[in-house]
Write a protein that holds these residues in place. Structure first.
Motif, PDB file in Angstrom:
ATOM      1  N   ARG A  54      16.435   5.051  22.656  1.00 20.03           N
ATOM      2  CA  ARG A  54      15.362   4.708  23.210  1.00 20.03           C
ATOM      3  C   ARG A  54      15.571   3.750  24.501  1.00 20.03           C
ATOM      4  NH1 ARG A  54      12.651   1.278  20.981  1.00 20.03           N
ATOM      5  NH2 ARG A  54      14.550   0.818  19.487  1.00 20.03           N
ATOM      6  N   GLY A  55      16.611   3.529  25.112  1.00 17.48           N
ATOM      7  CA  GLY A  55      17.067   2.903  26.269  1.00 17.48           C
ATOM      8  C   GLY A  55      17.059   3.506  27.533  1.00 17.48           C
ATOM      9  N   CYS A  56      16.842   2.559  28.703  1.00 15.63           N
ATOM     10  CA  CYS A  56      16.772   3.116  29.929  1.00 15.63           C
ATOM     11  C   CYS A  56      17.297   2.043  30.831  1.00 15.63           C
ATOM     12  CB  CYS A  56      15.126   3.502  30.455  1.00 15.63           C
ATOM     13  SG  CYS A  56      15.104   4.014  32.155  1.00 15.63           S
ATOM     14  N   VAL A 115      16.895  -2.066  30.741  1.00 17.56           N
ATOM     15  CA  VAL A 115      17.584  -3.074  31.652  1.00 17.56           C
ATOM     16  C   VAL A 115      17.528  -2.486  33.164  1.00 17.56           C
ATOM     17  CG1 VAL A 115      19.923  -4.023  32.122  1.00 17.56           C
ATOM     18  CG2 VAL A 115      19.357  -3.675  29.834  1.00 17.56           C
ATOM     19  N   SER A 116      16.852  -3.009  33.897  1.00 13.39           N
ATOM     20  CA  SER A 116      16.790  -2.899  35.298  1.00 13.39           C
ATOM     21  C   SER A 116      17.453  -3.704  36.152  1.00 13.39           C
ATOM     22  CB  SER A 116      15.458  -2.918  35.508  1.00 13.39           C
ATOM     23  OG  SER A 116      15.176  -2.517  37.202  1.00 13.39           O
ATOM     24  N   ILE A 117      18.437  -3.245  37.217  1.00 20.03           N
ATOM     25  CA  ILE A 117      19.147  -4.165  38.185  1.00 20.03           C
ATOM     26  C   ILE A 117      18.788  -3.348  39.727  1.00 20.03           C
ATOM     27  CG2 ILE A 117      21.443  -4.722  38.942  1.00 20.03           C
ATOM     28  CD1 ILE A 117      22.598  -4.141  35.983  1.00 20.03           C
ATOM     29  N   CYS A 161      33.245 -10.490  33.465  1.00 17.67           N
ATOM     30  CA  CYS A 161      32.983 -10.970  32.104  1.00 17.67           C
ATOM     31  C   CYS A 161      31.733 -11.319  31.963  1.00 17.67           C
ATOM     32  CB  CYS A 161      34.079 -12.191  31.958  1.00 17.67           C
ATOM     33  SG  CYS A 161      35.532 -11.754  31.974  1.00 17.67           S
ATOM     34  N   VAL A 162      30.524 -10.603  32.505  1.00 21.57           N
ATOM     35  CA  VAL A 162      29.162 -10.867  32.330  1.00 21.57           C
ATOM     36  C   VAL A 162      28.806 -10.137  31.337  1.00 21.57           C
ATOM     37  CG1 VAL A 162      26.957 -10.286  33.481  1.00 21.57           C
ATOM     38  CG2 VAL A 162      28.574 -11.591  34.659  1.00 21.57           C
ATOM     39  N   SER A 163      27.793 -10.523  30.335  1.00 22.06           N
ATOM     40  CA  SER A 163      27.086  -9.570  29.383  1.00 22.06           C
ATOM     41  C   SER A 163      25.756  -9.698  29.304  1.00 22.06           C
ATOM     42  CB  SER A 163      27.438 -10.497  27.914  1.00 22.06           C
ATOM     43  OG  SER A 163      27.080  -9.626  26.818  1.00 22.06           O
ATOM     44  N   ILE A 164      25.112  -8.483  29.151  1.00 21.17           N
ATOM     45  CA  ILE A 164      23.452  -8.343  29.380  1.00 21.17           C
ATOM     46  C   ILE A 164      23.145  -7.383  28.159  1.00 21.17           C
ATOM     47  CG2 ILE A 164      21.771  -7.129  30.716  1.00 21.17           C
ATOM     48  CD1 ILE A 164      23.786  -7.660  33.047  1.00 21.17           C
ATOM     49  N   MET A 165      22.275  -8.213  27.531  1.00 21.52           N
ATOM     50  CA  MET A 165      21.791  -7.377  26.054  1.00 21.52           C
ATOM     51  C   MET A 165      20.380  -7.586  26.070  1.00 21.52           C
ATOM     52  SD  MET A 165      24.843  -8.457  23.295  1.00 21.52           S
ATOM     53  CE  MET A 165      24.483 -10.488  23.678  1.00 21.52           C
ATOM     54  N   ASP A 166      19.759  -6.501  25.832  1.00 19.19           N
ATOM     55  CA  ASP A 166      18.162  -6.376  25.730  1.00 19.19           C
ATOM     56  C   ASP A 166      17.973  -6.173  24.084  1.00 19.19           C
ATOM     57  OD1 ASP A 166      18.690  -3.992  25.014  1.00 19.19           O
ATOM     58  OD2 ASP A 166      17.478  -2.802  26.504  1.00 19.19           O
ATOM     59  N   THR A 167      18.933  -6.667  23.414  1.00 20.95           N
ATOM     60  CA  THR A 167      18.539  -6.557  21.745  1.00 20.95           C
ATOM     61  C   THR A 167      19.330  -7.353  21.273  1.00 20.95           C
ATOM     62  OG1 THR A 167      18.425  -5.090  19.782  1.00 20.95           O
ATOM     63  CG2 THR A 167      20.317  -4.780  21.550  1.00 20.95           C
ATOM     64  N   GLU A 222      13.882  -6.676  20.193  1.00 17.77           N
ATOM     65  CA  GLU A 222      14.404  -6.321  21.826  1.00 17.77           C
ATOM     66  C   GLU A 222      13.098  -6.811  22.714  1.00 17.77           C
ATOM     67  OE1 GLU A 222      14.087  -2.033  21.438  1.00 17.77           O
ATOM     68  OE2 GLU A 222      15.844  -1.904  20.050  1.00 17.77           O
ATOM     69  N   GLY A 223      13.697  -6.849  23.973  1.00 20.48           N
ATOM     70  CA  GLY A 223      12.907  -7.241  25.210  1.00 20.48           C
ATOM     71  C   GLY A 223      13.535  -6.850  26.504  1.00 20.48           C
ATOM     72  N   ALA A 224      12.719  -6.226  27.250  1.00 22.53           N
ATOM     73  CA  ALA A 224      13.516  -5.763  28.726  1.00 22.53           C
ATOM     74  C   ALA A 224      14.235  -7.175  29.662  1.00 22.53           C
ATOM     75  CB  ALA A 224      12.245  -5.337  29.473  1.00 22.53           C
ATOM     76  N   VAL A 225      15.324  -6.511  30.061  1.00 21.01           N
ATOM     77  CA  VAL A 225      15.854  -7.447  30.931  1.00 21.01           C
ATOM     78  C   VAL A 225      15.887  -6.980  32.514  1.00 21.01           C
ATOM     79  CG1 VAL A 225      18.219  -8.453  31.745  1.00 21.01           C
ATOM     80  CG2 VAL A 225      17.531  -7.939  29.207  1.00 21.01           C
ATOM     81  N   LEU A 226      15.194  -7.585  33.293  1.00 18.24           N
ATOM     82  CA  LEU A 226      14.875  -7.264  34.763  1.00 18.24           C
ATOM     83  C   LEU A 226      15.811  -8.325  35.607  1.00 18.24           C
ATOM     84  CD1 LEU A 226      11.127  -6.595  34.148  1.00 18.24           C
ATOM     85  CD2 LEU A 226      12.938  -4.769  33.879  1.00 18.24           C
ATOM     86  N   ILE A 227      16.383  -7.693  36.327  1.00 14.97           N
ATOM     87  CA  ILE A 227      17.177  -8.423  37.575  1.00 14.97           C
ATOM     88  C   ILE A 227      16.876  -7.807  38.919  1.00 14.97           C
ATOM     89  CG2 ILE A 227      19.602  -8.671  38.356  1.00 14.97           C
ATOM     90  CD1 ILE A 227      20.555  -8.264  35.727  1.00 14.97           C
TER      91      ILE A 227
END
Length: 212
Positions: A101-103, A123-125, A134-140, A152-157
């Motif tokens: 279900r990820g985008c 996740v939107s960049i 060594c960066v970690s991005i997790m939406d869950t 879960e929750g959206a990560v918006l950059i």
């Protein structure tokens, strides 16, 4: 009349870039996804043909001259989506996993070595984004936690964001346009436009402007 000296010969630097690629993997990816994709040696892309969208260019596993190739993977599980809108570079040694279900949306910019992205929601960049190694991005969180709003929750950059080395960005965070995240920070809350944040958890330090 012309001789062999008139022929266009690739420069040594261009030849080095070409030989760093995995030619067959790149050719197959471009044919299958009908997108501009460059796959470097020891890099792997696993996705259904309809899972990748957008008109941008994606480089996977890029390495600089003199660097050794490192395994890099981008996996989109059935039902997940990857959208590439600009010229985005994923350097060597990283992994991206997009769930059913990820985008994941990529604008323009780069992520340096040994990154990790888990995308089970959104996740939107944005554009002109610089993300260090060594960066970690997790939406869950992957697991339910008593008292938490959701797993879960959206990560918006946003656009023109600079994220330093060894940063962790957790679910439900928005990092706004022009912001800077100092190395080693853990981002657990939203970051305002043009703000420099630092620490564990990351907190506001001052307003800044930066450029590549």
């Amino acid at each position: 009349m012309s001789d062999s000296s008139d022929k266009l010969v690739p420069s040594p630097s261009a030849l080095r870039r070409i030989t760093a690629l995995a030619p067959m993997a790149t050719l197959l990816a471009r044919a299958r996804y009908r997108r501009s994709i460059l796959i470097y040696r020891q890099a792997h892309l696993v996705a259904a043909s309809e899972a990748i969208e957008g008109s941008g260019r994606l480089s996977i596993g890029k390495r600089w001259e003199g660097q050794v190739a490192k395994p890099t993977e981008l996996v989109v599980r059935p039902g997940g989506r990857l959208r590439v809108d600009g010229n985005f570079v994923l350097h060597r040694g990283g992994s991206i996993r997009i769930g059913p279900r990820g985008c994941l949306t990529l604008g323009s910019g780069y992520i340096a070595d040994d990154f990790h992205i888990e995308c089970h929601n959104t996740v939107s960049i944005g554009d002109d984004v610089a993300i260090a190694r060594c960066v970690s991005i997790m939406d869950t969180d992957h697991h339910e936690l008593t008292g938490a709003r959701s797993r879960e929750g959206a990560v918006l950059i946003g656009d023109h964001v600079w994220i330093g080395a060894n940063v962790t960005i957790v679910k439900g965070v928005t990092i706004s346009e022009g912001a800077v995240v100092a190395a080693g920070s853990v981002v657990t809350r939203d970051v305002a436009v043009g703000a420099l944040v630092a620490g564990v958890p990351a907190r506001f330090v001052r307003n800044v402007a930066w450029r590549m």
